[in-house]
Design a protein around this motif. Structure first.
Motif, PDB file in Angstrom:
ATOM      1  N   THR A   1       0.840  -1.193   0.000  1.00 27.60           N
ATOM      2  CA  THR A   1       0.000   0.000   0.000  1.00 27.60           C
ATOM      3  C   THR A   1       0.877   1.245   0.000  1.00 27.60           C
ATOM      4  O   THR A   1       2.089   1.159   0.154  1.00 27.60           O
ATOM      5  CB  THR A   1      -0.912   0.048   1.241  1.00 27.60           C
ATOM      6  N   TRP A   2       0.231   2.397  -0.178  1.00 30.16           N
ATOM      7  CA  TRP A   2       0.913   3.665   0.088  1.00 30.16           C
ATOM      8  C   TRP A   2      -0.068   4.618   0.757  1.00 30.16           C
ATOM      9  O   TRP A   2      -1.269   4.464   0.651  1.00 30.16           O
ATOM     10  CB  TRP A   2       1.522   4.268  -1.171  1.00 30.16           C
TER      11      TRP A   2
ATOM     12  N   ALA B   1      -1.703  -0.808  -3.582  1.00 33.62           N
ATOM     13  CA  ALA B   1      -0.859  -0.763  -4.777  1.00 33.62           C
ATOM     14  C   ALA B   1      -1.185  -1.949  -5.674  1.00 33.62           C
ATOM     15  O   ALA B   1      -1.446  -3.054  -5.200  1.00 33.62           O
ATOM     16  CB  ALA B   1       0.616  -0.788  -4.376  1.00 33.62           C
TER      17      ALA B   1
ATOM     18  N   PRO C   1       0.858  -3.157  -8.714  1.00 34.12           N
ATOM     19  CA  PRO C   1       1.950  -3.108  -9.699  1.00 34.12           C
ATOM     20  C   PRO C   1       1.722  -3.990 -10.917  1.00 34.12           C
ATOM     21  O   PRO C   1       2.284  -3.715 -11.992  1.00 34.12           O
ATOM     22  CB  PRO C   1       3.174  -3.551  -8.897  1.00 34.12           C
TER      23      PRO C   1
ATOM     24  N   ASP D   1      -0.636   6.280 -10.690  1.00 28.24           N
ATOM     25  CA  ASP D   1      -0.581   4.827 -10.882  1.00 28.24           C
ATOM     26  C   ASP D   1       0.841   4.287 -10.807  1.00 28.24           C
ATOM     27  O   ASP D   1       1.048   3.143 -10.397  1.00 28.24           O
ATOM     28  CB  ASP D   1      -1.210   4.454 -12.223  1.00 28.24           C
TER      29      ASP D   1
ATOM     30  N   THR E   1       2.949   4.957  -8.726  1.00 27.21           N
ATOM     31  CA  THR E   1       3.314   4.750  -7.320  1.00 27.21           C
ATOM     32  C   THR E   1       3.284   3.264  -6.963  1.00 27.21           C
ATOM     33  O   THR E   1       4.042   2.819  -6.092  1.00 27.21           O
ATOM     34  CB  THR E   1       2.369   5.544  -6.402  1.00 27.21           C
ATOM     35  N   SER E   2       2.445   2.491  -7.629  1.00 26.14           N
ATOM     36  CA  SER E   2       2.393   1.049  -7.355  1.00 26.14           C
ATOM     37  C   SER E   2       3.734   0.385  -7.634  1.00 26.14           C
ATOM     38  O   SER E   2       4.214  -0.449  -6.845  1.00 26.14           O
ATOM     39  CB  SER E   2       1.292   0.389  -8.194  1.00 26.14           C
TER      40      SER E   2
ATOM     41  N   ARG F   1       6.358   1.630  -5.033  1.00 25.87           N
ATOM     42  CA  ARG F   1       6.238   0.958  -3.746  1.00 25.87           C
ATOM     43  C   ARG F   1       6.788  -0.471  -3.817  1.00 25.87           C
ATOM     44  O   ARG F   1       7.392  -0.960  -2.855  1.00 25.87           O
ATOM     45  CB  ARG F   1       4.774   0.938  -3.307  1.00 25.87           C
TER      46      ARG F   1
END
Length: 295
Positions: free
Chosen positions: A175-176, A192, A194, A235, A237-238, A241
């Motif tokens: 998660t973030w 997240a 990915p 997006d 960010t996935s 992370r």
């Protein structure tokens, strides 16, 4: 037991010197600057100059000029990614040692042909959040010896992250923490995903590191606590992370702000000179007017 002092917030503005900054960059720079000031934090400037064909010294000089005209200040020295290629190579080597990357040799034309053939047979081909088809990943199944032979053959290649394998290593959900407002307007913990990106590129023959890899390495080494950027990177960010978890890097807070759109409804581009900060200044407008326009 003494209570440790609170961590001072650290923000960063990280433009690429591959063109002149536009009003969207001004918005992001100002938001970073104002949030850092409001929280008693620090603002760093990072020059993301890994694109050897498009980044130029004159564009870097223009970045400094534009930001200074806006009345923004930042700490010295400025970090340039081109000075730290060894750090990105070390991060890539660590992922290779974990068996999470593989060499890919398919050209854009070959990828396009594979996608077209699949779709012609009625099979929908998955696409990433930017609309690009996911990489077929045929080399993913090769043995280590076969991958070495592929590289030795001399074909240009990229190193890609085996996202499914990487996600499979995680012991906890990914998660973030979002403090801005992404496309869905949600804040708080964000799950997240990915896998929606497929096997992203981490390095190419003509580029020592991808944006995804270099940005997480830099954010960690610079002690960035708050990543403030446009919604177009929400997006991504996935993937960031995922790389942070794999490389044991700290997790910053994320804040994605709105985008400024052009007359065509698309986000501003450096190719649109009339939306540039320099053009705004040349027209006799003031920094105060620009700030009022973008905020």
């Amino acid at each position: 037991m003494p209570v440790p002092p609170p961590v001072q917030p650290v923000f960063r503005f990280a433009p690429s010197p591959n063109g002149l900054l536009h009003l969207g960059h001004a918005l992001s720079a100002i938001v970073n600057h104002d949030m850092a000031a409001a929280m008693g934090g620090r603002l760093l400037l990072r020059i993301e100059d890994l694109d050897r064909t498009r980044c130029r010294p004159e564009f870097e000089a223009a970045i400094f000029e534009d930001l200074a005209w806006l009345g923004l200040t930042w700490e010295q020295p400025v970090r340039r990614q081109s000075d730290h290629l060894d750090l990105y190579a070390a991060a890539l080597e660590r992922l290779r040692a974990m068996g999470l990357v593989y060499p890919s040799v398919m050209s854009r034309g070959e990828i396009k042909a594979a996608v077209a053939a699949a779709e012609a047979s009625g099979e929908p081909w998955p696409r990433d959040p930017d609309g690009s088809p996911l990489y077929p990943g045929r080399e993913r199944e090769l043995s280590a010896r076969e991958q070495e032979a592929l590289i030795a053959g001399g074909r240009p290649h990229a190193w890609r992250l085996d996202v499914a394998k990487a996600v499979g290593r995680l012991a906890e959900p990914l998660t973030w923490q979002e403090t801005g407002a992404g496309p869905a307007g949600r804040t708080g913990p964000i799950a997240a995903e990915p896998a929606v990106w497929g096997d992203v590129v981490l390095s190419r023959s003509d580029a020592p590191s991808s944006y995804h890899l270099s940005v997480v390495v830099d954010d960690a080494l610079q002690g960035i606590t708050h990543v403030v950027r446009g919604r177009d990177l929400y997006d991504a960010t996935s993937i960031h992370r995922l790389l942070q978890r794999l490389l044991d890097l700290p997790e910053p807070l994320y804040h994605h702000h709105r985008l400024l759109l052009g007359p065509d409804g698309r986000k501003l581009s450096k190719s649109n000179g009339d939306t540039g900060i320099a053009a705004f200044r040349a027209a006799g407008r003031s920094a105060a007017e620009l700030r009022a326009m973008v905020l």
